[in-house]
Design a protein around this motif. Structure first.
Motif, PDB file in Angstrom:
ATOM      1  N   GLU A  66       1.030  -1.121  -0.065  1.00 34.55           N
ATOM      2  CA  GLU A  66       0.001   0.257  -0.494  1.00 34.55           C
ATOM      3  C   GLU A  66       1.013   1.299  -0.113  1.00 34.55           C
ATOM      4  O   GLU A  66       2.099   1.572   0.705  1.00 34.55           O
ATOM      5  CB  GLU A  66      -0.968   0.519   1.580  1.00 34.55           C
ATOM      6  CG  GLU A  66      -1.827  -1.004   1.269  1.00 34.55           C
ATOM      7  CD  GLU A  66      -1.305  -2.659   2.494  1.00 34.55           C
ATOM      8  OE1 GLU A  66       0.312  -2.570   2.391  1.00 34.55           O
ATOM      9  OE2 GLU A  66      -2.013  -3.364   1.916  1.00 34.55           O
ATOM     10  N   THR A  77       1.566   4.963   0.898  1.00 35.87           N
ATOM     11  CA  THR A  77       0.946   5.538   2.310  1.00 35.87           C
ATOM     12  C   THR A  77       1.704   6.693   2.240  1.00 35.87           C
ATOM     13  O   THR A  77       3.034   7.486   1.158  1.00 35.87           O
ATOM     14  CB  THR A  77       2.180   4.803   3.330  1.00 35.87           C
ATOM     15  OG1 THR A  77       3.360   5.003   3.313  1.00 35.87           O
ATOM     16  CG2 THR A  77       1.643   3.635   4.336  1.00 35.87           C
ATOM     17  N   PHE A  88       0.209   6.375   7.038  1.00 37.33           N
ATOM     18  CA  PHE A  88      -1.168   6.044   7.065  1.00 37.33           C
ATOM     19  C   PHE A  88      -1.674   5.756   5.118  1.00 37.33           C
ATOM     20  O   PHE A  88      -0.753   6.020   4.674  1.00 37.33           O
ATOM     21  CB  PHE A  88      -2.545   6.439   6.921  1.00 37.33           C
ATOM     22  CG  PHE A  88      -2.805   7.898   6.443  1.00 37.33           C
ATOM     23  CD1 PHE A  88      -4.186   8.115   5.831  1.00 37.33           C
ATOM     24  CD2 PHE A  88      -2.458   9.511   6.844  1.00 37.33           C
ATOM     25  CE1 PHE A  88      -4.026   9.068   5.063  1.00 37.33           C
ATOM     26  CE2 PHE A  88      -1.850  10.026   6.501  1.00 37.33           C
ATOM     27  CZ  PHE A  88      -3.652  10.107   5.150  1.00 37.33           C
ATOM     28  N   VAL A  89      -2.531   4.666   4.931  1.00 41.01           N
ATOM     29  CA  VAL A  89      -2.378   4.220   3.338  1.00 41.01           C
ATOM     30  C   VAL A  89      -3.487   5.611   1.989  1.00 41.01           C
ATOM     31  O   VAL A  89      -4.510   6.173   3.076  1.00 41.01           O
ATOM     32  CB  VAL A  89      -3.722   2.777   3.227  1.00 41.01           C
ATOM     33  CG1 VAL A  89      -3.714   2.682   2.087  1.00 41.01           C
ATOM     34  CG2 VAL A  89      -3.216   2.105   4.203  1.00 41.01           C
TER      35      VAL A  89
END
Lengths: 323, 247
Positions: B104, B106, B116-117
């Motif tokens: 992912e 980030t 955070f994604v």
């Protein structure tokens, strides 16, 4: 609003259940001297949130584990162990007050880490490991405390349970803070994405390079840490390190998570949903208390809610497959 | 130097030796068909390349580096992607999250809070990926479990291609698909070759293998029996090798 609920995986139904339950309880609850329904008084509403806070924090721990298709039956017992561990360090062994915090959190996290270690290394089903820990943690709590409550905690600790800054009980702030951080972790970090993927399809998680064992280990440790925080709050609220604290709380915690929309079989979980679930359990308990329904019946009511919630979920899942 | 070189790969499960000293070479941009009867060791061999199974002995080099002891995550980093027969998708997660699962992108709030994604970026890049593959799906924000088999296969391919791999391994990508969807997958393999991506295609459907591959490798009882250029062989010869009836 609806889009927000959908994005955060909160079920509209669970909000509706909470509202409907609150209305029913308000109508059925007795009237005070000044003509107000007892249920609706400010002090009672705070009571509900206050009671929900303890097992709500536990339910957040359950949400992490269940989202990854695991289960933790030891949460209530670990809460009791954490309560005793923190209190005995400060009261019995006379360490400084903050050792109650360190002791509770460390005891909780350690019990969770042991669960995680045996589940991942020993390949023992989580159901069995945490059922065993349910007995071990409770037994250890009783041994440490010699089966009696440990009273007389310092004022700094009591602040965490009994103070009301700006009129709001401290445990409510703690619950809100824990929920906020947990929501952020589960919904918005790679760790959270990996947790849901692991619960959804373990092979998929492994194939994309996620370290499945490390992930599980972390999740059980987080659940234990939550039980530690809940144990600390419990100790502070009742001014006692209580070896019987949190008895049957795993029932409340798992039920709150499930009715909040977390999939029992993994792959879906929502901290906001779990908070609503915890409030539903809190309203149910509080309303039954006000109506002077015996505690024995309350246990039955909560057990029934858990089974009904999973049953409804299964019917819904079957409906989806039939499409 | 070849892209992928396997030498003397052995692997047992308990008393059963599935791979008995496999040697295999794949060049950059080459499409290799791997065929063989059930139990010949095709899937096991592929999983030793992707890192899901460790090897008992033998050596794997990729792009000049020895990767024999690397875990699946590191091999993905190195440029090896595998698309499993069961696709290994997470059915309740949405299309975009599936494509970026395990990697992912980030970002950080104010440069301090933990990463955070970046969901907006995931959605945008997933959409671009799906569009570039020329396939249609209703939305990248619906759970993958609600898509058809062919659409799910496309998502698995999109996931494999997102991080510019050098080698993609496909395990029976066409086995469960409708005819029109098979054509679409074969078209994607050709598209990948044009971009210089090597492919190992495991399939029971020799038709598909002959349509897509430059070379056909036959595996039997954990050994490479033969390695044939497509334009110097035909289906009958390949079948005779598979069933051990050659000459």
């Amino acid at each position: 609003m609806l889009r927000f609920l959908e994005r955060t995986h909160v079920r509209v139904e669970s909000l509706a259940v909470l509202a409907a339950l609150a209305i029913v309880m308000a109508i059925l609850s007795p009237v005070t001297g000044s003509g107000v329904r007892v249920f609706l008084t400010a002090s009672n509403l705070f009571n509900i949130i206050l009671a929900s806070a303890t097992f709500g924090i536990l339910a957040i721990g359950a949400t992490f584990v269940i989202s990854a298709a695991g289960i933790d039956l030891s949460l209530g017992s670990v809460l009791g162990l954490a309560s005793v561990a923190g209190a005995s360090l400060v009261v019995t062994l006379e360490f400084p007050w903050y050792f109650a915090i360190i002791g509770s959190l460390a005891a909780g996290a350690a019990a969770g880490a042991v669960n995680g270690f045996v589940v991942t290394r020993g390949a023992v089903p989580a159901f069995i490991v945490t059922l065993g820990m349910l007995g071990i943690a409770r037994g250890l709590a009783l041994i440490i405390s010699d089966g009696r409550g440990i009273y007389g905690l310092p004022a700094e600790i009591l602040f965490l349970g009994q103070a009301r800054p700006w009129g709001v009980p401290t445990p409510v702030f703690i619950f809100a803070a824990v929920a906020l951080v947990s929501h952020y972790v589960l919904a918005h970090t790679p760790f959270g994405h990996h947790t849901l993927a692991l619960g959804d399809n373990e092979d998929s998680a492994r194939a994309t390079g996620i370290n499945v064992n490390r992930q599980r280990m972390a999740l059980y440790t987080i659940a234990g840490l939550m039980a530690g925080i809940a144990g600390l709050v419990f100790t502070a609220r009742v001014n006692t390190g209580d070896p019987t604290a949190g008895l049957n709380y795993e029932l409340l915690a798992i039920t709150a998570a499930i009715i909040g929309g977390t999939n029992l079989f993994g792959g879906r979980g929502s901290i906001l949903g779990t908070m609503i679930g915890a409030l539903i359990m809190g309203v149910l308990q509080n309303g039954l208390n006000l109506m002077a329904v015996q505690a024995y019946y309350q246990q039955m009511a909560i057990g029934t809610v858990l089974i009904a919630a999973v049953w409804l979920d299964q019917i819904r899942a079957r409906g989806r497959r039939a499409q | 130097m070849s892209l992928l070189e396997l030498s003397g790969i052995e692997r047992s499960f308990g008393p059963v030796q599935v791979l008995r000293g496999v040697d295999l070479v794949v060049e950059a941009g080459e499409v290799v068909g791997l065929v063989g009867d059930n139990g010949a060791g095709k899937s096991t061999l592929m999983k030793t390349i992707s890192g899901v199974y460790a090897t008992d002995s033998g050596q794997i080099t990729f792009d000049g580096d020895e990767i024999t002891d690397l875990d699946p995550g590191s091999r993905r980093e190195a440029g090896i992607e595998m698309i499993y027969q069961d696709l290994a998708l997470a059915p309740q997660q949405d299309v975009a999250n599936n494509i970026f699962l395990g990697r992912e992108p980030t970002k950080r709030f104010l440069g301090i809070l933990p990463a955070f994604v970046d969901k907006a970026r995931i959605d945008a890049e997933a959409q671009r990926m799906i569009d570039s593959l020329g396939v249609q799906i209703p939305s990248i924000q619906i759970p993958v479990g609600m898509l058809s088999g062919g659409q799910q296969q496309t998502i698995a391919i999109a996931r494999a291609l997102t991080f510019k791999p050098k080698l993609v391994i496909m395990d029976e990508p066409t086995a469960a698909l409708a005819v029109r969807e098979v054509e679409s997958v074969l078209r994607l393999i050709r598209q990948m070759r044009e971009e210089g991506i090597a492919t190992i295609l495991i399939s029971h459907r020799l038709n598909d293998v002959f349509k897509a591959c430059d070379r056909v490798v036959v595996l039997r009882r954990g050994n490479v029996i033969t390695d044939l250029k497509k334009d110097r062989t035909d289906m009958a010869e390949v079948v005779s090798y598979i069933v051990d009836a050659h000459e």
